[in-house]
Write an enzyme that holds these catalytic residues in place. Sequence first.
Site: not given
Length: 257
Positions: A141, A154
């Site tokens: 990401s 995350y």
Amino acid sequence: MRLANKVILITGSGSGIGRSTALLFAREGATVIVNDLDEAKGIETLKDIHADGGKGHFIHADVTHAESVEQMVDQIIEQYGHIDVLFNNAGISGVGALHEVEPDAWERVIQVNIRGVYLPSKYVLPHMMKRKSGNIINMSSCVAEIGLARRASYSATKGAVLALTKSMQVDYAAYNIRVNALLPGTILTPFVENYLKTSYDNPATAIASIKKRQLSEELGLPEDVAQAALFLASDESKFMMGSPLYIDGGATFGKNA
């Protein structure tokens, strides 16, 4: 038919980016192994592949459980003989600054987002090494490169996946195996839509705020990431090794004034 005759395993392909990628890969000639923990969603993806004239197979497996993953890989090898591309797409989000995240929630994100890359790779790699041919795509990401408020767990996992991608490439280059990573920005998946609806009193305001993170001032679509995955899965990217590929609308490298 950029993926003709390739056997491709996509984890977490029951919805969102995984589903869009599975459909695109099948249209490009691949035999797509659909994997998801949610059996109903995985079968729905497979039905859409078949309805579109594509080839595929669904296998229910939990990417955090070693025995489940090993059995899945064994089943694919027994039926198809090889795996050309592994797309480690399965993942979950985590919200909260570090001190806000409970240990169980932290561990769950770690398990799915890191162990869920480790285990499929562990059991697929020996088969690729034996053939001296293979291609692995890991889902990272853009938060691996930038700070984003209240995304501690995350961000930690996606940074780990990016670092792991580079390490894997060094280890397996000699076996003609390529390993690259996708780094999306905020993508409007069903998961994100549900998160916005349940976490904000005014989802429209939240979306407007999120759009400002990206130079495009738009949210990405699953199809945007699927197209990037197609490039990495195809032979067109044969000179890319250990590389991050950004599909983030400019979130990583720029900011509007």
